[in-house]
Scaffold this active site. Structure first.
Site, PDB file in Angstrom:
ATOM      1  N   THR A 238       7.896   3.416   5.491  1.00 25.79           N
ATOM      2  CA  THR A 238       8.237   4.818   4.607  1.00 25.79           C
ATOM      3  C   THR A 238       7.340   5.263   3.577  1.00 25.79           C
ATOM      4  O   THR A 238       6.953   4.189   2.939  1.00 25.79           O
ATOM      5  CB  THR A 238       9.823   4.391   4.166  1.00 25.79           C
ATOM      6  OG1 THR A 238      10.393   4.006   5.404  1.00 25.79           O
ATOM      7  CG2 THR A 238      10.339   5.423   3.460  1.00 25.79           C
ATOM      8  N   CYS A 326     -10.418 -13.872 -12.869  1.00 27.58           N
ATOM      9  CA  CYS A 326      -9.945 -15.195 -12.246  1.00 27.58           C
ATOM     10  C   CYS A 326      -8.545 -14.963 -11.900  1.00 27.58           C
ATOM     11  O   CYS A 326      -7.783 -15.656 -12.572  1.00 27.58           O
ATOM     12  CB  CYS A 326     -10.406 -16.302 -13.403  1.00 27.58           C
ATOM     13  SG  CYS A 326     -11.428 -15.642 -14.498  1.00 27.58           S
TER      14      CYS A 326
END
Ligand code: PLP
Length: 403
Positions: A238, A326
């Site tokens: 949707t 990171c």
């Protein structure tokens, strides 16, 4: 005064004030754009106009070439895996670069484990790919080349037009991750000569969790989401109408400003680098000085660790990045900087400053001052720096360390 300076715009950007306003209005349009009643049609109207606007802004030949996704990562996955699966009977070889975003690189690694062959093209010390390397890497088995338009860590902009001209001769599809480039430099799918192109709303002051994959007409991708067959069956689910329509607004606002912001941000970026260079010895700039995004500056500060610097600058109210996002919490140095040829210790001491339309000249001045202070403090604590620089004073506080 408490400073709050955000120089991590390549990670994400703040929503444009006009986009926030529009997003709130759009939240009231809750209909399912696939429904035939008036609620659905109201949503479909917004969806259609966003699609047409985005198609126009990247010079697509038809709105049907715009596929809405949940962001840059999904667009990259759909492009690479979608082509790989669709064309499996034609070949199993994919060419990419050594400096791609993880959304492309990890996807290629995933395919490699599933029997695909991947070539990672090297880059020179400025981050540029040599078109001759691409030509040499092509084989009769090559089905896709995926090379980013602009790199998120160093800002280097690849010669995509030249690279795609090579693949066209060999009838190989070309995908480019333009997530970082869009809204900062002109993006035109015709002049770039690409078949597939990824975008993400939150990199140009739009909302997070919404993106685009441009798919050239006639091209079919193996779907990665199965369901209601939205987006010509290539991406079920949707529609996120508020996200999509406010992304379209953010994009048009960004494109309107490209010229003036390129001039302004290039000036600020150069002011930043010159200021750092003047006040801090032993630094180096990473990436290409001209073929580069106007907002991105990546600098190595020798003898220090990027993470320590990031945390100290954060304390002073300045947000930057070490380049290596990171997300995993790993402290591996950036694969991009290593690909440029930087040794591990220099890659570790690198910081990415990424500006935006919201960056002010005073922010740059404050940043220069604070970075110089932080580098001086950290170097004073570094035995390596003190042993290598005879001019530096061994006194506590190390005021003699460089200058
Ligand atoms: C941020 C980024 C992505 C990922 O986009 P998301 O919308 O955050 O998933 C992909 N490629 C590049 C170059 C990026 O900078």
């Amino acid at each position: 005064m408490q400073h709050k300076i955000y120089l991590d715009n390549n990670a994400t950007t703040a929503l444009h004030a006009k986009v926030i306003e529009r997003f709130y209005q759009l939240l009231q349009i809750f209909g399912n754009a696939s429904s035939m009643h008036s609620f659905g049609r109201a949503a479909k109207t917004e969806l259609d106009s966003a699609r047409a606007k985005i198609a126009e802004l990247i010079s697509a030949s038809s709105p049907d070439e715009i596929i809405f996704t949940s962001g840059g990562t999904e667009s990259d996955n759909l492009a690479v895996i979608g082509v790989a699966e669709q064309l499996r009977s034609k070949g199993n070889h994919i060419i990419t670069s050594a400096i791609e975003h993880p959304a492309v690189m990890s996807t290629c690694n995933y395919l490699m484990k599933r029997g695909y062959e991947i070539t990672y093209l090297p880059v020179d010390h400025t981050g540029l790919i040599n078109p001759k390397d691409l030509e040499k890497a092509l084989t009769p088995n090559t089905i896709l080349v995926s090379i980013m338009l602009a790199n998120n860590e160093i800002g280097t902009v690849q010669p995509i037009t030249e690279l795609s001209a090579i693949t066209k001769k060999h009838k190989v599809l070309f995908h480019t991750d333009a997530v970082q480039a869009m809204g900062k430099i002109p993006v035109n799918v015709q002049t770039l000569g690409v078949d597939l192109l990824s975008l993400s709303g939150h990199k140009f002051h739009g909302p997070k969790g919404v993106g685009v994959l441009y798919v050239r007409k006639g091209l079919k991708l193996a779907p990665q989401m199965h369901g209601g067959k939205q987006e010509q069956g290539m991406r079920s689910g949707t529609y996120n109408v508020p996200g999509i329509a406010s992304m379209a607004l953010a994009l048009s606002l960004a494109v309107d400003e490209i010229k003036s912001e390129t001039t302004r941000q290039t000036m600020l970026r150069e002011k930043l680098f010159k200021g750092l260079e003047k006040n801090i010895p032993e630094i180096q700039r990473n990436g290409h000085a001209e073929k580069c995004l106007p907002n991105t500056l990546n600098v190595t500060f020798k003898y220090i660790e990027g993470e320590s610097m990031l945390l100290r600058l954060d304390h002073d109210g300045i947000a930057v990045s070490t380049g290596s996002a990171c997300a995993s919490g790993s402290l591996d140095p950036s694969h991009v900087l290593l690909a440029l040829g930087l040794p591990h210790e220099l890659a570790h001491g690198s910081i990415r400053f990424s500006l935006s339309r919201e960056t002010k000249e005073a922010d740059i001045e404050y940043t220069i001052e604070k970075v110089a202070e932080v580098v001086k403090t950290l170097r004073a604590m570094s035995p390596l720096y003190n042993s290598l620089t005879p001019s530096s004073s061994p006194s506590p506080g190390g005021e003699g360390a460089g200058r």
